[in-house]
Design a protein around this motif. Structure first.
Motif, PDB file in Angstrom:
ATOM      1  N   ASP A  39       0.847  -1.200   0.000  1.00  0.00           N
ATOM      2  CA  ASP A  39       0.000   0.000   0.000  1.00  0.00           C
ATOM      3  C   ASP A  39       0.879   1.245   0.000  1.00  0.00           C
ATOM      4  O   ASP A  39       1.832   1.349   0.794  1.00  0.00           O
ATOM      5  N   GLU A  40       0.569   2.182  -0.879  1.00  0.00           N
ATOM      6  CA  GLU A  40       1.423   3.362  -1.036  1.00  0.00           C
ATOM      7  C   GLU A  40       1.219   4.408   0.044  1.00  0.00           C
ATOM      8  O   GLU A  40       2.054   5.302   0.211  1.00  0.00           O
ATOM      9  N   SER A  41       0.117   4.315   0.788  1.00  0.00           N
ATOM     10  CA  SER A  41      -0.123   5.291   1.851  1.00  0.00           C
ATOM     11  C   SER A  41      -1.085   4.714   2.874  1.00  0.00           C
ATOM     12  O   SER A  41      -1.704   3.675   2.652  1.00  0.00           O
ATOM     13  N   VAL A  42      -1.182   5.420   4.009  1.00  0.00           N
ATOM     14  CA  VAL A  42      -2.084   5.032   5.077  1.00  0.00           C
ATOM     15  C   VAL A  42      -2.662   6.327   5.666  1.00  0.00           C
ATOM     16  O   VAL A  42      -1.960   7.345   5.732  1.00  0.00           O
ATOM     17  N   PRO A  43      -3.927   6.337   6.054  1.00  0.00           N
ATOM     18  CA  PRO A  43      -4.521   7.578   6.595  1.00  0.00           C
ATOM     19  C   PRO A  43      -3.780   8.092   7.825  1.00  0.00           C
ATOM     20  O   PRO A  43      -3.306   7.313   8.660  1.00  0.00           O
ATOM     21  N   LEU A  44      -3.684   9.428   7.910  1.00  0.00           N
ATOM     22  CA  LEU A  44      -3.070  10.053   9.078  1.00  0.00           C
ATOM     23  C   LEU A  44      -4.088  10.199  10.198  1.00  0.00           C
ATOM     24  O   LEU A  44      -5.248  10.557   9.953  1.00  0.00           O
ATOM     25  N   ALA A  45      -3.655   9.935  11.399  1.00  0.00           N
ATOM     26  CA  ALA A  45      -4.465  10.207  12.579  1.00  0.00           C
ATOM     27  C   ALA A  45      -3.907  11.467  13.225  1.00  0.00           C
ATOM     28  O   ALA A  45      -2.735  11.506  13.606  1.00  0.00           O
ATOM     29  N   ARG A  46      -4.715  12.509  13.317  1.00  0.00           N
ATOM     30  CA  ARG A  46      -4.239  13.787  13.868  1.00  0.00           C
ATOM     31  C   ARG A  46      -4.400  13.778  15.385  1.00  0.00           C
ATOM     32  O   ARG A  46      -5.349  14.318  15.944  1.00  0.00           O
ATOM     33  N   VAL A  47      -3.462  13.111  16.031  1.00  0.00           N
ATOM     34  CA  VAL A  47      -3.456  13.028  17.488  1.00  0.00           C
ATOM     35  C   VAL A  47      -2.141  13.611  17.980  1.00  0.00           C
ATOM     36  O   VAL A  47      -1.171  13.720  17.230  1.00  0.00           O
ATOM     37  N   SER A  48      -2.105  13.968  19.256  1.00  0.00           N
ATOM     38  CA  SER A  48      -0.936  14.673  19.799  1.00  0.00           C
ATOM     39  C   SER A  48       0.139  13.744  20.324  1.00  0.00           C
ATOM     40  O   SER A  48       1.182  14.204  20.775  1.00  0.00           O
ATOM     41  N   ARG A  49      -0.087  12.455  20.252  1.00  0.00           N
ATOM     42  CA  ARG A  49       0.903  11.519  20.785  1.00  0.00           C
ATOM     43  C   ARG A  49       1.246  10.472  19.724  1.00  0.00           C
ATOM     44  O   ARG A  49       0.463  10.183  18.829  1.00  0.00           O
ATOM     45  N   CYS A  50       2.449   9.916  19.883  1.00  0.00           N
ATOM     46  CA  CYS A  50       2.870   8.789  19.056  1.00  0.00           C
ATOM     47  C   CYS A  50       2.976   7.590  19.975  1.00  0.00           C
ATOM     48  O   CYS A  50       3.956   7.436  20.703  1.00  0.00           O
ATOM     49  N   GLY A  51       1.958   6.773  19.978  1.00  0.00           N
ATOM     50  CA  GLY A  51       1.927   5.621  20.877  1.00  0.00           C
ATOM     51  C   GLY A  51       2.497   4.376  20.222  1.00  0.00           C
ATOM     52  O   GLY A  51       3.567   4.402  19.615  1.00  0.00           O
ATOM     53  N   ASP A  52       1.749   3.294  20.303  1.00  0.00           N
ATOM     54  CA  ASP A  52       2.169   2.026  19.699  1.00  0.00           C
ATOM     55  C   ASP A  52       1.828   2.082  18.211  1.00  0.00           C
ATOM     56  O   ASP A  52       0.875   1.473  17.739  1.00  0.00           O
ATOM     57  N   TRP A  53       2.650   2.837  17.469  1.00  0.00           N
ATOM     58  CA  TRP A  53       2.301   3.162  16.082  1.00  0.00           C
ATOM     59  C   TRP A  53       2.252   1.940  15.177  1.00  0.00           C
ATOM     60  O   TRP A  53       1.447   1.895  14.225  1.00  0.00           O
ATOM     61  N   ARG A  54       3.055   0.936  15.453  1.00  0.00           N
ATOM     62  CA  ARG A  54       3.020  -0.259  14.605  1.00  0.00           C
ATOM     63  C   ARG A  54       1.692  -0.996  14.748  1.00  0.00           C
ATOM     64  O   ARG A  54       1.106  -1.438  13.754  1.00  0.00           O
ATOM     65  N   SER A  55       1.220  -1.122  15.982  1.00  0.00           N
ATOM     66  CA  SER A  55      -0.065  -1.789  16.191  1.00  0.00           C
ATOM     67  C   SER A  55      -1.198  -0.989  15.573  1.00  0.00           C
ATOM     68  O   SER A  55      -2.155  -1.550  15.021  1.00  0.00           O
ATOM     69  N   GLU A  56      -1.090   0.356  15.668  1.00  0.00           N
ATOM     70  CA  GLU A  56      -2.159   1.203  15.141  1.00  0.00           C
ATOM     71  C   GLU A  56      -2.253   1.172  13.614  1.00  0.00           C
ATOM     72  O   GLU A  56      -3.280   1.524  13.037  1.00  0.00           O
ATOM     73  N   LEU A  57      -1.194   0.725  12.948  1.00  0.00           N
ATOM     74  CA  LEU A  57      -1.252   0.578  11.490  1.00  0.00           C
ATOM     75  C   LEU A  57      -2.165  -0.571  11.076  1.00  0.00           C
ATOM     76  O   LEU A  57      -2.677  -0.576   9.958  1.00  0.00           O
ATOM     77  N   ARG A  58      -2.327  -1.549  11.976  1.00  0.00           N
ATOM     78  CA  ARG A  58      -3.106  -2.758  11.679  1.00  0.00           C
ATOM     79  C   ARG A  58      -2.627  -3.353  10.358  1.00  0.00           C
ATOM     80  O   ARG A  58      -3.376  -3.589   9.417  1.00  0.00           O
ATOM     81  N   ALA A  59      -1.331  -3.596  10.319  1.00  0.00           N
ATOM     82  CA  ALA A  59      -0.684  -4.077   9.096  1.00  0.00           C
ATOM     83  C   ALA A  59      -0.930  -5.568   8.887  1.00  0.00           C
ATOM     84  O   ALA A  59      -0.957  -6.355   9.835  1.00  0.00           O
ATOM     85  N   SER A  60      -1.092  -5.926   7.636  1.00  0.00           N
ATOM     86  CA  SER A  60      -1.175  -7.326   7.234  1.00  0.00           C
ATOM     87  C   SER A  60       0.083  -7.635   6.440  1.00  0.00           C
ATOM     88  O   SER A  60       0.235  -7.200   5.294  1.00  0.00           O
ATOM     89  N   VAL A  61       1.032  -8.351   7.073  1.00  0.00           N
ATOM     90  CA  VAL A  61       2.333  -8.598   6.439  1.00  0.00           C
ATOM     91  C   VAL A  61       2.601 -10.085   6.256  1.00  0.00           C
ATOM     92  O   VAL A  61       3.740 -10.475   5.974  1.00  0.00           O
ATOM     93  N   ASP A  62       1.568 -10.912   6.376  1.00  0.00           N
ATOM     94  CA  ASP A  62       1.778 -12.354   6.301  1.00  0.00           C
ATOM     95  C   ASP A  62       1.550 -12.936   4.922  1.00  0.00           C
ATOM     96  O   ASP A  62       1.558 -14.149   4.745  1.00  0.00           O
ATOM     97  N   SER A  63       1.350 -12.084   3.909  1.00  0.00           N
ATOM     98  CA  SER A  63       1.202 -12.549   2.535  1.00  0.00           C
ATOM     99  C   SER A  63       2.451 -12.179   1.743  1.00  0.00           C
ATOM    100  O   SER A  63       2.914 -11.039   1.812  1.00  0.00           O
ATOM    101  N   PRO A  64       3.002 -13.107   0.948  1.00  0.00           N
ATOM    102  CA  PRO A  64       4.182 -12.767   0.140  1.00  0.00           C
ATOM    103  C   PRO A  64       3.865 -11.873  -1.051  1.00  0.00           C
ATOM    104  O   PRO A  64       4.780 -11.347  -1.684  1.00  0.00           O
ATOM    105  N   GLU A  65       2.562 -11.675  -1.346  1.00  0.00           N
ATOM    106  CA  GLU A  65       2.172 -10.857  -2.507  1.00  0.00           C
ATOM    107  C   GLU A  65       1.658  -9.476  -2.146  1.00  0.00           C
ATOM    108  O   GLU A  65       1.629  -8.584  -2.990  1.00  0.00           O
TER     109      GLU A  65
END
Length: 504
Positions: free
Chosen positions: A226-252
């Motif tokens: 995916d070329e981009s992901v929506p920005l969340a306009r919040v004042s903190r940077c928390g657990d940013w990897r979890s907040e991406l809700r990334a799906s990385v288990d497919s080789p394609e």
């Protein structure tokens, strides 16, 4: 000279200003196999830290001994007890590699043209031979492919064929060790290891569009990100990897169903690829095409029969191909710094397999876990015949079965300190309170301790050299094997501080 490098070299120089009798005298060395590990009353600060961590003293091995070996240890608590050292085992592998191979040793990756070249077209295959380079990162890979194109070859009318035969490693589930197959530290060794078999995802906020742009390296054939992901306009940077809700288990496909906080700024996420066996092929094809090259065939592994034919024809020895490009690795001394400073598991395993390969004869010798273990055993017997040898698995410490005693490890460090590679090993170690895995540890003695760290579930350990306040040099080893081991890190920091401050 950068400040960090200056600190490291000054400290190394101090540690190396030692009398010629620094090695342990054989007659005063502790027995290799004691019937029962000796115990000693622990210094108060260490005992209190272990009590807070709820770790019993029976689960701990501690040793502090003068670098000269002329005096009895200041502290010897179960020093002869074999323990799991976690990544501290990398000290054994890196010293063996420096001692046997030499600090200037390099690995070589070769590109060979197997066919006729005319009008910018290779009518045949491009053979890529992996030599076990532990650090063939994407920039170096693409520079090598650019050399092919600069030579006039822009089209391969055939295949890109991969020769990985320098190493032979059994296929294992990447998640077998700890159930985390996508952690980069679980990458398996490969004679053609590219970018540690890891993708690097870079996220850059673009407030004007309300999205974070996503870039990935290396370019991978057949993989869409995916070329981009929506920005969340919040004042903190928390657990940013979890907040991406990334799906990385497919080789394609790599997708993001969540959002990225604008407060995070630009971030980088290294992640292991879902299909590691195809990483080299996809990265090579993707990089070739990204550079403007064309390929009519595929990228595939060479078959055993195919390699036998190429050897018989003299192609692999460089006798026949019209073009051969050699890409030497960084020198071993620089690789060792990466291994120890950043505790890189797959690079350590490459050293281990290379020792096995180099111990064999013939141009087509292979590095295997078995030849690696045999080479390490022979080396240990040569340099420390009266010390109990470590139990080696893969040489990285990423193992549940590797074992070494504090006494054996200290004797090895004393041997290393009087060797021709003493400075190379010392400069590879993290410095207390300054850098790498010791940046936030033992700050009370910043710059006075050079320590390799190790941690696994149920294991924490440190080992290395320290400068005492009086000018005395010590070797310090501490290992904890217990379910609460990670909570006992303050006890090991207290051990380092106690040694440096020469407390009673």
């Amino acid at each position: 000279m950068p400040f960090l490098s200056l600190v490291c070299r000054l400290g190394a120089a101090l540690l190396l200003t030692l009398p010629p009798t620094w090695a342990l005298a054989q007659k005063t060395a502790p027995p290799a196999k004691a019937p029962k590990a000796a115990k000693q009353t622990l210094p108060a600060a260490i005992a209190k830290a272990l009590m807070r961590a709820q770790v019993p003293t029976d689960a701990v091995s501690l040793l502090v001994v003068e670098a000269t070996g002329l005096q009895p240890p200041r502290l010897n608590h179960q020093g002869s007890l074999p323990m799991n050292p976690a990544s501290v085992m990398k000290l054994v592998t890196t010293y063996a590699a420096l001692d046997v191979l030499g600090p200037s040793f390099t690995w070589n990756t070769q590109l060979l043209m197997d066919g006729r070249v005319s009008d910018g077209i290779l009518h045949g295959n491009l053979l890529v031979r992996g030599g076990g380079d532990p650090k063939m990162v994407v920039e170096r890979l693409q520079a090598l492919l650019a050399q092919v194109q600069a030579s006039g070859v822009r089209v391969i009318r055939g295949d890109i064929v991969l020769d990985r035969s320098a190493f032979q490693v059994p296929a294992l589930d990447a998640g077998e060790f700890d159930g985390e197959p996508l952690r980069p530290y679980n990458a398996r060794p490969d004679a053609l290891l590219i970018n540690f078999k890891s993708l690097v995802l870079r996220f850059t906020p673009d407030p004007a569009t309300g999205r974070a742009l996503v870039r990935s390296e290396p370019p991978m054939a057949g993989l869409t990100v995916d070329e981009s992901v929506p920005l969340a306009r919040v004042s903190r940077c928390g657990d940013w990897r979890s907040e991406l809700r990334a799906s990385v288990d497919s080789p394609e496909r790599i997708q993001f169903a969540g959002s990225y906080s604008v407060a995070c700024g630009e971030r980088v996420w290294p992640t292991a690829y879902a299909e590691p066996a195809s990483f080299a092929a996809r990265a090579l094809e993707g990089s070739w095409r990204a550079l403007g090259g064309l390929l009519t065939g595929s990228v595939r592994d060479a078959t055993t029969a195919e390699l036998a034919v190429l050897r018989a024809r003299g192609t692999l020895s460089g006798e026949k191909p019209p073009l051969r490009l050699d890409a030497p690795s960084l020198p071993l001394r620089e690789i060792v710094r990466d291994v120890n400073k950043f505790s890189n598991n797959v690079m350590a395993q490459h050293l281990f397999l290379t020792l096995g390969r180099q111990s064999q004869t013939g141009e087509y010798a292979q590095g295997t876990p078995e030849t690696g273990r045999a080479a390490m055993a022979a080396w240990w017997k040569k340099i420390l015949p009266q010390q109990a040898a470590p139990v080696m698995d893969n040489g990285s410490g990423l193992s549940r079965i590797e074992r070494i005693s504090a006494t054996s490890l200290a004797a090895m460090l004393q041997n290393a300190a009087k060797s021709r590679v003493a400075l190379d090993l010392l400069e590879s170690l993290p410095i207390a309170g300054v850098d790498a895995t010791m940046r936030e540890r033992a700050k009370a003695v910043t710059g006075q301790a050079f320590m390799k760290t190790g941690s696994l579930r149920d294991v924490t350990a440190v080992a290395g050299y320290v400068n005492g306040n009086s000018g005395t040099r010590y070797i310090v080893v501490g290992m904890v094997n217990h379910p609460n081991a990670l909570a006992a890190r303050p006890a090991l920091d207290a051990l380092i501080q106690w040694a440096v401050q020469e407390q009673r």
